[in-house]
Scaffold this active site. Structure first.
Site, PDB file in Angstrom:
ATOM      1  N   GLY A 190       0.810  -1.212   0.000  1.00  0.00           N
ATOM      2  CA  GLY A 190       0.000   0.000   0.000  1.00  0.00           C
ATOM      3  C   GLY A 190       0.838   1.254   0.000  1.00  0.00           C
ATOM      4  N   ALA A 191       1.908   1.254   0.790  1.00  0.00           N
ATOM      5  CA  ALA A 191       2.756   2.434   0.890  1.00  0.00           C
ATOM      6  C   ALA A 191       4.001   2.057   1.684  1.00  0.00           C
ATOM      7  CB  ALA A 191       2.017   3.587   1.568  1.00  0.00           C
ATOM      8  N   MET A 192       4.969   2.981   1.727  1.00  0.00           N
ATOM      9  CA  MET A 192       6.212   2.728   2.438  1.00  0.00           C
ATOM     10  C   MET A 192       6.666   3.993   3.145  1.00  0.00           C
ATOM     11  SD  MET A 192       8.472   0.676   3.391  1.00  0.00           S
ATOM     12  CE  MET A 192       9.806   1.177   4.477  1.00  0.00           C
ATOM     13  N   ASN A 209       9.463   5.300   4.145  1.00  0.00           N
ATOM     14  CA  ASN A 209      10.844   5.782   4.064  1.00  0.00           C
ATOM     15  C   ASN A 209      10.983   7.156   4.717  1.00  0.00           C
ATOM     16  OD1 ASN A 209      11.312   3.614   1.970  1.00  0.00           O
ATOM     17  ND2 ASN A 209       9.947   4.958   0.833  1.00  0.00           N
ATOM     18  N   HIS A 220      -1.042   6.565   8.496  1.00  0.00           N
ATOM     19  CA  HIS A 220      -0.218   5.440   8.930  1.00  0.00           C
ATOM     20  C   HIS A 220       1.251   5.657   8.591  1.00  0.00           C
ATOM     21  CE1 HIS A 220       0.512   1.088   9.758  1.00  0.00           C
ATOM     22  NE2 HIS A 220       1.456   1.265   8.851  1.00  0.00           N
ATOM     23  N   GLU A 221       1.518   5.985   7.336  1.00  0.00           N
ATOM     24  CA  GLU A 221       2.924   6.129   6.930  1.00  0.00           C
ATOM     25  C   GLU A 221       3.577   7.339   7.603  1.00  0.00           C
ATOM     26  OE1 GLU A 221       4.035   3.572   5.561  1.00  0.00           O
ATOM     27  OE2 GLU A 221       2.080   2.742   5.054  1.00  0.00           O
ATOM     28  N   GLU A 262       4.598  -1.982  13.167  1.00  0.00           N
ATOM     29  CA  GLU A 262       3.360  -2.054  12.391  1.00  0.00           C
ATOM     30  C   GLU A 262       2.128  -2.152  13.279  1.00  0.00           C
ATOM     31  OE1 GLU A 262       3.221  -1.175   9.534  1.00  0.00           O
ATOM     32  OE2 GLU A 262       5.231  -1.484   8.724  1.00  0.00           O
TER      33      GLU A 262
END
Length: 884
Positions: free
Chosen positions: A260-262, A264, A296-297, A319
């Site tokens: 979904g996403a990262m 970084n 979330h990210e 997480e």
């Protein structure tokens, strides 16, 4: 590629022999020959000078290695680079060449629609350069990105921009991140984008430039995403006291992305599905997902980036905690009841299935072969429930004390789940030793509650027993600490005060033994207990509720989860009774209690979205989780019968309410631009979708298929938003109405140029429980909009069929299994991680009938014979067969 089949164990963890404190990376970008020069300051952490430096690598072309500027000896294998070196500290230079355009695994540096992009969690950085690619090696990065001037207008990396210069036709951009981070958080993006910019002022007065990068022409679709970043920044300051730490925060949207996403550090990369929305193309759920995933990210900046993982077995440390934080974010900014119910559905569906299957593992796992198989509902969603239980036990104030200690103590460090729990204990003086069983034990506890009421003494005794079924490698389980939030109600629906030992009792009682009893006093009559309010623990509850008990809870419980669960219990009890009738060849009973419950909801003043949520039948996959050994044919038959009984029994109410809903809707759409993502309108649309489905089915059952087709077509034509558009399209496809062709044709004409929106057509067709669905899925795989190399397309069509359409996927002729096997074989050659993900619906073969079980075994044997089968797919199959 050769596969090692070597299992990793958490207890085998050893600290690194070396660390890398500073990294200088230079990228000369080229689609097929990107040159990477790594200069790193390496420090030995062991006094043993004979130990060589061993670096991780995968699929790299090595061009050179130097120590302190001098060429040195080395040994290279397919997965490592070993350098004999005796110095305590030294500079290492490694030069590699990679081909991003050929990187179909989408791990490391790859190309998405002509743009360079990275995904390095968990072990992708080793596909860029030889490195100590482990989460407990934290380094400060300086990154230089070079390309022909004008080729890639935006070249981004972590941290803050330092310089941007052009010489001899080559442009070089330099970024520097002052915060040490593990290699999995490194990011690089280069390409041509539309840029959206906002400024955020932190509570200490620091100005932060927030930039969002999307495909050219898609800027109008990015407003909700960038606004969500600002809302997340503000919320994290207000709720957790956590302020952003750099002057720049970048978000990039790409279409080819495994997840979904990262998160970084300072350069979040997102699957475009969770960024690009507008009223015409996105549903209400899409808007909520953007807010949640963006949040979330961003929240990972502190819970994942600044405080990171010692090893990948600790994945839930970041997480589970961050899922809890994003759930609270969405709840504070939206509807808490709906957000809670959405989370509960995930636990009772995919997570309970995982806990009872061959891939069952603790929140903090002990064994794994392929690290990507850790990215599970257990680690994420059950992990969040474990955090929520800590919050329930400690309260908001105690939890925040623990968070403050955790962040301050471990900022800039790589730590474990144990460190988090210890911080909570120390900050509040709470003993959480037994609570740690939630981290170390797999499986779903079954909590059985019985009541003994004494009319003479007016005392009510609740006996609570817990038992957790055996799971792979864990046949015996110790008792969990289970917080059970509860209330008692009298038969008129009045709440009875909880009194123990003459004083008011806490609403949360702790079950921490195999069997224990709680005695409540001054209870005027035999009460109806509302147990596990708010779903206060991820357990299965067994209590002998009568239909009258459930009616009282539905009508009077103050806790929305208890009201929701009252209806769910009626539904599951109906399945229990009639699955048995199916097997005994007896007629199905009529769901009188359920019809009355639905009638009450429809005629009440209940929040419309909540009402729609409560009345929507659980997925078949969730129903299956209530059976130890399931007769799939019985469940399918009961499901169809129950739905049609509800449709017929509620025909008058549905017709009247849909007509009223349609009238309100038609009045609203006469005012252009009146659509809004507000709780009121979202509720209207959610209820309208439920009513439309039932009304169309009602007309069909009464012999008026033409009327049903016209009704749905009208709903589609007047729609001014994607939520209503899809409601009509899904209904037409589900029931095979004659208006289906016109609706699908119109949708294709409007949206075939937008892959993300067109994915909705893939899902609608793939999830329709019709005999011709598999053939239609095969046909759509040849559609111009389908690309098997794009994970979004695979999930939308093949994943939706396998996971979201159990009636067709588990067809008794085995055609669904054969189809998925073919697809996994094809995907395994290019992206083993995506192949493993879509294999999940076949893993629980032990619970199915002998014929289906044997067919799946045959499919697994075919896959095991596949050359170069990825570790990700092999591990799933191996554990499934061992679980038989």
């Amino acid at each position: 590629m050769a596969v090692s089949r070597q299992e990793k164990r958490r207890l085998d963890y050893k600290p690194p022999l070396f660390t890398i404190t500073d990294v200088d990376l230079s990228f000369s970008l080229d689609l097929t020959k990107t040159r990477v020069v790594q200069k790193s300051k390496v420090k030995r952490l062991t006094p043993d000078l004979s130990q060589p430096l061993v670096l991780d690598g995968d699929g790299l072309k090595l061009l050179g290695v130097r120590i302190n500027g001098q060429e040195c000896s080395f040994t290279e294998t397919a997965k490592s680079l070993t350098i004999p070196v005796s110095e305590k500290e030294f500079w290492l230079e490694v030069v590699t060449e990679i081909s991003p355009a050929d990187n179909t695994e989408l791990m490391g540096l790859y190309v998405s629609d002509g743009k360079f992009c990275t995904q390095n969690e968990p072990e992708g950085f080793r596909r860029i350069t030889y490195f100590l690619d482990r989460s407990d090696v934290l380094s400060r990065y300086t990154v230089h990105i070079s390309a022909p001037a004008g080729q890639y207008p935006f070249m981004l990396s972590n941290g803050n921009p330092v310089s941007d210069s052009t010489q001899d036709g080559v442009r070089t951009v330099t970024w520097k991140d002052p915060f040490p981070k593990p290699s999995y958080l490194f990011a690089l993006v280069a390409g041509d984008f539309d840029e959206l910019s906002r400024e955020f002022v932190t509570r200490s007065g620091k100005k932060v430039q927030v930039r969002l990068y999307v495909d050219r022409g898609m800027a109008p679709f990015g407003d909700a995403a960038i606004d969500s970043v600002l809302r997340a920044m503000k919320w994290d300051e207000d709720r957790f006291g956590l302020e952003y730490d750099l002057s720049r925060f970048n978000v990039v949207s790409v279409d080819f992305f495994n997840a979904g996403a990262m998160e970084n550090k300072s350069l979040n990369i997102f699957n475009s599905r969770y960024v690009l929305v507008d009223p015409a193309s996105a549903t209400d759920t899409d808007y909520e997902n953007v807010l949640s995933v963006i949040g979330h990210e961003y929240f990972h900046n502190w819970t994942g980036d600044r405080v990171t993982l010692r090893d990948w077995f600790q994945l839930s440390l970041k997480e589970g905690l961050t899922v809890f934080r994003d759930q609270e974010f969405s709840s504070d900014l939206g509807c808490r009841a709906i957000e809670r119910l959405k989370a509960i559905r995930v636990i009772r569906g995919p997570q309970f299935a995982e806990d009872s299957g061959p891939m069952a593992h603790p929140v903090r796992p002990d064994y794994v072969m392929e690290m990507n198989n850790f990215y599970s509902a257990t680690v994420y969603d059950k992990g969040a429930e474990v955090i929520r239980m800590i919050h329930t036990i400690l309260g908001e104030e105690g939890f925040q004390k623990g968070m403050r200690l955790y962040i301050s103590r471990y900022d800039g460090k790589a730590v474990t789940c144990e460190d988090f729990v210890s911080a909570m204990e120390e900050a509040t003086g709470t003993d959480l030793r037994q609570f740690r069983n939630w981290y170390s034990q797999s499986g779903t506890p079954v909590v059985t509650v019985s009541m003994n009421y004494d009319e003479r003494t007016r005392k009510c005794e609740l006996t609570v027993k817990q038992k957790t079924p055996p799971t792979p490698r864990q046949p015996e389980k110790k008792p969990f600490v289970i917080p059970i939030k509860m209330s008692l109600y009298d038969r008129q629906g009045n709440r009875i005060p909880l009194i123990k030992d003459g004083v008011p009792a806490a609403p949360v009682q702790i079950a921490d033994e195999e069997s224990q009893s709680w005695l409540f006093e001054n209870v005027p009559e035999r009460p109806v207990p509302a147990l596990l309010e708010g779903f206060s623990a991820p357990v299965k509850l067994e209590y002998p509720y009568t239909e009258e008990d459930l009616r009282i809870l539905l009508m009077h419980a103050e806790d929305p989860v208890s009201r929701y669960d009252a209806v769910q219990s009626l539904i599951i009890n109906y399945f229990y009774r009639n699955a048995e009738n199916f097997e005994r060849n007896l007629p199905f009973s009529e769901p009188k209690a359920l019809i009355e419950a639905y009638r009450y909801i429809l005629n009440s003043d209940m929040d419309r979205r909540f009402a729609a949520f409560v009345m929507t039948l659980p997925s078949i996959n969730s129903v299956i989780e209530n059976f130890r050994v399931v007769n799939l044919d019985a469940v399918f038959a009961v499901y169809r019968h129950l739905r049609d009984c509800l449709v017929i029994g509620l025909r008058d109410e549905i017709s009247r309410l849909y007509g009223r809903s349609l009238q309100v809707y038609e009045e609203r759409v006469r005012t252009p631009g009146s659509y809004a993502v507000t709780p009121e309108q979202m509720g209207e649309r959610a209820l309208a979708e439920f009513l439309l489905d039932f009304q169309a089915r009602s007309l069909t059952l009464s012999g008026d298929a033409a009327g049903a087709a016209a009704l749905v077509l009208h709903h589609y034509r007047i729609s001014d938003n994607m939520t209503d558009t899809l409601a009509a399209m899904k209904t037409a496809v589900r029931y095979g109405l004659s208006s289906e062709a016109e609706i699908l044709g119109d949708f294709e004409e409007k949206w075939s140029g937008n892959p993300l929106v067109f994915d909705n057509l893939f899902r609608a067709v793939a999830m329709a429980p019709r005999p011709d669905t598999l053939n239609r899925v095969r046909d759509l795989m040849r559609h111009k909009c389908f690309d098997i190399g794009n994970p979004n397309r695979v999930r939308a069509l093949i994943g939706a069929f396998a996971s979201g359409n159990p009636e067709c996927f588990h067809a008794i002729d085995g055609s669904g299994y054969e189809f998925l096997t073919e697809t996994v074989r094809q995907l395994n050659r290019t992206n083993g991680h995506v192949a493993a993900r879509i294999l999940t619906p076949m893993l629980a073969l032990r619970r199915f009938d002998r014929k289906r079980c044997d067919m799946i075994k045959g499919c697994f044997e075919k896959l095991l014979g596949e050359p170069d089968l990825s570790d990700a797919v092999y591990e799933l199959i191996d554990k499934s067969l061992r679980h038989l």
